[in-house]
Design a protein around this motif. Structure first.
Motif, PDB file in Angstrom:
ATOM      1  N   LEU A  39       0.825  -1.203   0.000  1.00 29.19           N
ATOM      2  CA  LEU A  39       0.000   0.000   0.000  1.00 29.19           C
ATOM      3  C   LEU A  39       0.862   1.258   0.000  1.00 29.19           C
ATOM      4  O   LEU A  39       0.627   2.182  -0.774  1.00 29.19           O
ATOM      5  N   ALA A  40       1.873   1.286   0.828  1.00 26.05           N
ATOM      6  CA  ALA A  40       2.762   2.455   0.898  1.00 26.05           C
ATOM      7  C   ALA A  40       3.511   2.654  -0.416  1.00 26.05           C
ATOM      8  O   ALA A  40       3.679   3.788  -0.876  1.00 26.05           O
ATOM      9  N   VAL A  41       3.950   1.562  -1.045  1.00 28.35           N
ATOM     10  CA  VAL A  41       4.684   1.674  -2.305  1.00 28.35           C
ATOM     11  C   VAL A  41       3.777   2.218  -3.400  1.00 28.35           C
ATOM     12  O   VAL A  41       4.156   3.138  -4.124  1.00 28.35           O
ATOM     13  N   VAL A  42       2.569   1.674  -3.533  1.00 32.11           N
ATOM     14  CA  VAL A  42       1.669   2.134  -4.586  1.00 32.11           C
ATOM     15  C   VAL A  42       1.284   3.593  -4.360  1.00 32.11           C
ATOM     16  O   VAL A  42       1.224   4.379  -5.310  1.00 32.11           O
ATOM     17  N   ARG A  43       1.071   3.991  -3.136  1.00 37.98           N
ATOM     18  CA  ARG A  43       0.782   5.408  -2.854  1.00 37.98           C
ATOM     19  C   ARG A  43       1.937   6.302  -3.300  1.00 37.98           C
ATOM     20  O   ARG A  43       1.729   7.367  -3.879  1.00 37.98           O
ATOM     21  N   GLN A  44       3.148   5.857  -3.016  1.00 41.88           N
ATOM     22  CA  GLN A  44       4.325   6.638  -3.408  1.00 41.88           C
ATOM     23  C   GLN A  44       4.480   6.681  -4.926  1.00 41.88           C
ATOM     24  O   GLN A  44       4.810   7.719  -5.496  1.00 41.88           O
ATOM     25  N   LEU A  45       4.216   5.560  -5.593  1.00 44.19           N
ATOM     26  CA  LEU A  45       4.293   5.525  -7.054  1.00 44.19           C
ATOM     27  C   LEU A  45       3.365   6.552  -7.672  1.00 44.19           C
ATOM     28  O   LEU A  45       3.729   7.230  -8.636  1.00 44.19           O
ATOM     29  N   ARG A  46       2.171   6.671  -7.139  1.00 43.01           N
ATOM     30  CA  ARG A  46       1.165   7.581  -7.692  1.00 43.01           C
ATOM     31  C   ARG A  46       1.543   9.043  -7.539  1.00 43.01           C
ATOM     32  O   ARG A  46       0.956   9.902  -8.192  1.00 43.01           O
ATOM     33  N   ARG A  47       2.532   9.353  -6.708  1.00 46.79           N
ATOM     34  CA  ARG A  47       2.991  10.732  -6.503  1.00 46.79           C
ATOM     35  C   ARG A  47       4.129  11.135  -7.440  1.00 46.79           C
ATOM     36  O   ARG A  47       4.498  12.309  -7.495  1.00 46.79           O
ATOM     37  N   ILE A  48       4.676  10.178  -8.154  1.00 37.02           N
ATOM     38  CA  ILE A  48       5.849  10.441  -8.988  1.00 37.02           C
ATOM     39  C   ILE A  48       5.429  11.098 -10.306  1.00 37.02           C
ATOM     40  O   ILE A  48       4.541  10.594 -10.991  1.00 37.02           O
ATOM     41  N   ASP A  77       1.746   7.745 -14.751  1.00 36.42           N
ATOM     42  CA  ASP A  77       0.347   8.075 -15.042  1.00 36.42           C
ATOM     43  C   ASP A  77      -0.619   7.229 -14.215  1.00 36.42           C
ATOM     44  O   ASP A  77      -1.667   7.708 -13.820  1.00 36.42           O
ATOM     45  N   GLU A  78      -0.268   5.967 -13.993  1.00 35.18           N
ATOM     46  CA  GLU A  78      -1.113   5.069 -13.204  1.00 35.18           C
ATOM     47  C   GLU A  78      -0.231   4.092 -12.445  1.00 35.18           C
ATOM     48  O   GLU A  78       0.862   3.754 -12.902  1.00 35.18           O
ATOM     49  N   ALA A  79      -0.735   3.612 -11.314  1.00 35.95           N
ATOM     50  CA  ALA A  79      -0.067   2.559 -10.550  1.00 35.95           C
ATOM     51  C   ALA A  79      -1.143   1.704  -9.902  1.00 35.95           C
ATOM     52  O   ALA A  79      -2.115   2.234  -9.355  1.00 35.95           O
ATOM     53  N   HIS A  80      -0.969   0.383  -9.999  1.00 32.59           N
ATOM     54  CA  HIS A  80      -1.985  -0.548  -9.502  1.00 32.59           C
ATOM     55  C   HIS A  80      -1.339  -1.769  -8.862  1.00 32.59           C
ATOM     56  O   HIS A  80      -0.266  -2.200  -9.285  1.00 32.59           O
ATOM     57  N   PHE A  81      -2.045  -2.356  -7.881  1.00 38.78           N
ATOM     58  CA  PHE A  81      -1.680  -3.667  -7.369  1.00 38.78           C
ATOM     59  C   PHE A  81      -2.017  -4.695  -8.437  1.00 38.78           C
ATOM     60  O   PHE A  81      -2.956  -4.504  -9.218  1.00 38.78           O
ATOM     61  N   THR A  82      -1.283  -5.802  -8.466  1.00 37.52           N
ATOM     62  CA  THR A  82      -1.561  -6.876  -9.409  1.00 37.52           C
ATOM     63  C   THR A  82      -1.463  -8.227  -8.710  1.00 37.52           C
ATOM     64  O   THR A  82      -0.844  -8.344  -7.651  1.00 37.52           O
ATOM     65  N   PHE A  83      -2.084  -9.228  -9.317  1.00 37.35           N
ATOM     66  CA  PHE A  83      -1.923 -10.608  -8.882  1.00 37.35           C
ATOM     67  C   PHE A  83      -0.958 -11.270  -9.845  1.00 37.35           C
ATOM     68  O   PHE A  83      -0.967 -10.982 -11.039  1.00 37.35           O
ATOM     69  N   GLY A  84      -0.137 -12.164  -9.356  1.00 35.64           N
ATOM     70  CA  GLY A  84       0.817 -12.854 -10.212  1.00 35.64           C
ATOM     71  C   GLY A  84       2.221 -12.715  -9.667  1.00 35.64           C
ATOM     72  O   GLY A  84       2.416 -12.412  -8.490  1.00 35.64           O
ATOM     73  N   PRO A  85       3.211 -12.908 -10.529  1.00 35.86           N
ATOM     74  CA  PRO A  85       4.597 -12.878 -10.053  1.00 35.86           C
ATOM     75  C   PRO A  85       5.070 -11.492  -9.616  1.00 35.86           C
ATOM     76  O   PRO A  85       6.057 -11.367  -8.900  1.00 35.86           O
ATOM     77  N   TYR A  86       4.369 -10.432 -10.060  1.00 38.56           N
ATOM     78  CA  TYR A  86       4.700  -9.069  -9.639  1.00 38.56           C
ATOM     79  C   TYR A  86       3.552  -8.522  -8.807  1.00 38.56           C
ATOM     80  O   TYR A  86       2.396  -8.888  -8.999  1.00 38.56           O
ATOM     81  N   ASP A  87       3.875  -7.622  -7.892  1.00 35.02           N
ATOM     82  CA  ASP A  87       2.896  -7.104  -6.937  1.00 35.02           C
ATOM     83  C   ASP A  87       2.216  -5.818  -7.394  1.00 35.02           C
ATOM     84  O   ASP A  87       1.144  -5.489  -6.924  1.00 35.02           O
ATOM     85  N   ALA A  88       2.859  -5.096  -8.302  1.00 33.47           N
ATOM     86  CA  ALA A  88       2.297  -3.829  -8.782  1.00 33.47           C
ATOM     87  C   ALA A  88       2.803  -3.556 -10.186  1.00 33.47           C
ATOM     88  O   ALA A  88       3.813  -4.117 -10.623  1.00 33.47           O
ATOM     89  N   VAL A  89       2.077  -2.666 -10.873  1.00 31.72           N
ATOM     90  CA  VAL A  89       2.510  -2.193 -12.183  1.00 31.72           C
ATOM     91  C   VAL A  89       2.321  -0.686 -12.217  1.00 31.72           C
ATOM     92  O   VAL A  89       1.342  -0.158 -11.698  1.00 31.72           O
ATOM     93  N   ALA A  90       3.303  -0.006 -12.792  1.00 32.24           N
ATOM     94  CA  ALA A  90       3.227   1.445 -12.955  1.00 32.24           C
ATOM     95  C   ALA A  90       3.352   1.769 -14.440  1.00 32.24           C
ATOM     96  O   ALA A  90       4.212   1.206 -15.128  1.00 32.24           O
TER      97      ALA A  90
END
Length: 76
Positions: free
Chosen positions: A15-24, A28-41
């Motif tokens: 949650l903290a990482v995705v919030r920080q990503l969205r401030r950069i 343009d977008e950042a989301h949690f994901t299911f699978g081998p990676y936890d988020a995509v930006a």
């Protein structure tokens, strides 16, 4: 230039990482994901050098980010 940055995140810090990503600027977008990676930006910049700078200087230093994989979007 657009890139999708796949991100592995340390457990409990997503949650903290995705919030920080969205401030950069350039993310343009950042989301949690299911699978081998936890988020995509989705990163948008003028060229690949600037995409690389955003990933290296802004995304990778975020506490909790363990690994990134950048996928450049190619349109015809």
């Amino acid at each position: 230039m657009k890139a999708y940055v796949l991100i592995k995140i340390r457990n409990g810090e997503g949650l903290a990482v995705v919030r920080q990503l969205r401030r950069i600027t350039g993310v343009d977008e950042a989301h949690f994901t299911f699978g081998p990676y936890d988020a995509v930006a989705e990163v948008v910049a003028e060229n690949t050098k600037k995409v690389g700078a955003i990933v290296h200087n802004e995304i990778q230093p975020i506490p909790g980010v363990l690994e990134t994989l950048s996928c450049l979007a190619v349109d015809e």
